[in-house]
Design a protein around this motif. Structure first.
Motif, PDB file in Angstrom:
ATOM      1  N   ASN A 134     -48.700 127.608   5.350  1.00 59.89           N
ATOM      2  CA  ASN A 134     -49.368 126.354   5.013  1.00 59.89           C
ATOM      3  C   ASN A 134     -48.346 125.498   4.273  1.00 59.89           C
ATOM      4  O   ASN A 134     -47.887 125.860   3.196  1.00 59.89           O
ATOM      5  N   GLU A 135     -47.989 124.388   4.876  1.00 58.22           N
ATOM      6  CA  GLU A 135     -46.957 123.526   4.304  1.00 58.22           C
ATOM      7  C   GLU A 135     -47.291 123.075   2.889  1.00 58.22           C
ATOM      8  O   GLU A 135     -46.403 122.829   2.064  1.00 58.22           O
ATOM      9  N   GLU A 136     -48.573 122.978   2.589  1.00 59.95           N
ATOM     10  CA  GLU A 136     -49.001 122.481   1.274  1.00 59.95           C
ATOM     11  C   GLU A 136     -48.907 123.545   0.181  1.00 59.95           C
ATOM     12  O   GLU A 136     -48.971 123.231  -1.005  1.00 59.95           O
ATOM     13  N   ILE A 137     -48.785 124.803   0.576  1.00 58.72           N
ATOM     14  CA  ILE A 137     -48.734 125.890  -0.409  1.00 58.72           C
ATOM     15  C   ILE A 137     -47.297 126.379  -0.587  1.00 58.72           C
ATOM     16  O   ILE A 137     -46.683 126.856   0.372  1.00 58.72           O
ATOM     17  N   PRO A 138     -46.731 126.275  -1.786  1.00 60.00           N
ATOM     18  CA  PRO A 138     -45.361 126.715  -2.006  1.00 60.00           C
ATOM     19  C   PRO A 138     -45.230 128.233  -2.099  1.00 60.00           C
ATOM     20  O   PRO A 138     -46.105 128.912  -2.621  1.00 60.00           O
TER      21      PRO A 138
END
Length: 337
Positions: A140-144
């Motif tokens: 998920n691109e939003e989760i680092p």
């Protein structure tokens, strides 16, 4: 033999002063050294090889400038030898370790699926996908991805991780660890992986290939060391655009600069007090910045432009050797705070 070594200069490099080569007094008598020398080099009644080296070397170096200051000024960090080092203060130098960019550089890394550079930085996320796939975690691109590659020991801050791990898991992150060491921390990480299977990936042991993939695929590299003579992974991370969150100590303080979103300067996030809550505060600051895509990209690029190659460090060693061979020139001293 004495004539042969007459005029030969000796440089002692201390990597980690916690490891000193301590043996019982009986070992000294096997050395063939005069008995009166034992009075100088003994430490707590034992034969201390490192203390002998500090006292008898012409110059002492450490692997970062801040660590040199710390082991002179702080007896705990000096592992009992700070008083001995203070006697040699004018002969102590801190020279940062270097990185071999022919091995640790994303544009020519043979271990990562998709090489990239500062010009093609978006390609880094293909490596993030590969990293998460390796651990069976969802991309998920939003989760680092917050990662650690480390010896599992208190020195590396795993007592702090143990203190706040459940709070960390409440954050919107994925957490990946590669390492081996103290069984209690290995067990802790395995337990956390079982407890949070969709958020945590753990590999107990070491893998060169996986270490490179983690550097290339992670967004944040966590290094909360109690002390750190130099540290290399934070420098690798900077080169890979993986933002370091570190404790301000030793070589970490010398290589990571606090990011200022107003000026756009800096390369990572630091905390000073050795506490789990301060670690969390620094990590949360990093996560807040991650949400601002343009600012995070600037931060990544700041790190990738830094040069911690051996070219710079080697020049400093050569300069030191030249000064050492030129008695009339005084070498620069390292002042303790």
């Amino acid at each position: 033999m004495n004539l042969f070594f007459n005029g030969v200069k000796t440089v002692l490099t201390i990597h980690n002063i916690g490891y000193q080569g301590i043996f019982g007094k009986e070992s000294f008598y096997k050395s063939g050294l005069p008995d009166e020398i034992f009075r100088e080099i003994e430490h707590n009644g034992n034969f201390n090889f490192l203390k002998a080296g500090i006292l008898y070397s012409d110059v002492i170096t450490t692997v970062s400038p801040t660590y040199a200051k710390e082991i002179i000024s702080d007896d705990e960090l000096g592992a009992g030898l700070s008083a001995t080092l203070k006697k040699r203060r004018k002969d102590v130098y801190g020279i940062l370790n270097g990185v071999d960019y022919s091995v640790w550089s994303p544009e020519n890394d043979k271990y990562i699926p998709v090489p990239y550079s500062i010009q093609t930085i978006e390609t880094k996320y293909e490596n993030k996908k590969a990293l998460l796939k390796h651990f069976g975690l969802e991309y998920n691109e939003e989760i680092p991805v917050v990662a650690q590659i480390s010896r599992l020991a208190e020195q590396k801050g795993f007592d702090l991780i143990a203190e706040v791990i459940d709070e960390m898991m409440k954050l919107d992150i994925q957490y990946i660890v590669l390492g081996t060491g103290d069984p209690k921390y290995e067990e802790m990480l395995e337990k956390i992986k079982r407890k949070y299977p969709k958020k945590v990936g753990v590999h107990i042991g070491f893998s060169e290939e996986l270490a490179h993939l983690i550097e290339a695929g992670a967004d944040i590299f966590l290094m909360p060391s109690r002390y750190e003579p130099c540290g290399l992974n934070q420098m690798y991370s900077l080169r890979y655009g993986t933002v370091p969150v570190v404790r301000k100590t030793g070589g970490l303080a010398d290589t990571v600069e606090e990011f200022n979103s107003k000026t756009g300067r800096g390369t990572g996030f630091l905390f000073e007090k050795y506490s789990g809550q301060d670690l969390l505060k620094a990590l949360k600051k990093a996560l807040s910045t991650y949400k601002i895509r343009k600012v995070w990209l600037k931060l990544m690029k700041n790190g990738m432009t830094k040069d911690f190659s051996w070219t710079t460090s080697a020049k400093k060693y050569v300069e030191l050797y030249q000064k050492l061979m030129t008695p009339q020139k005084k070498a620069r001293t390292v002042k303790a705070k």
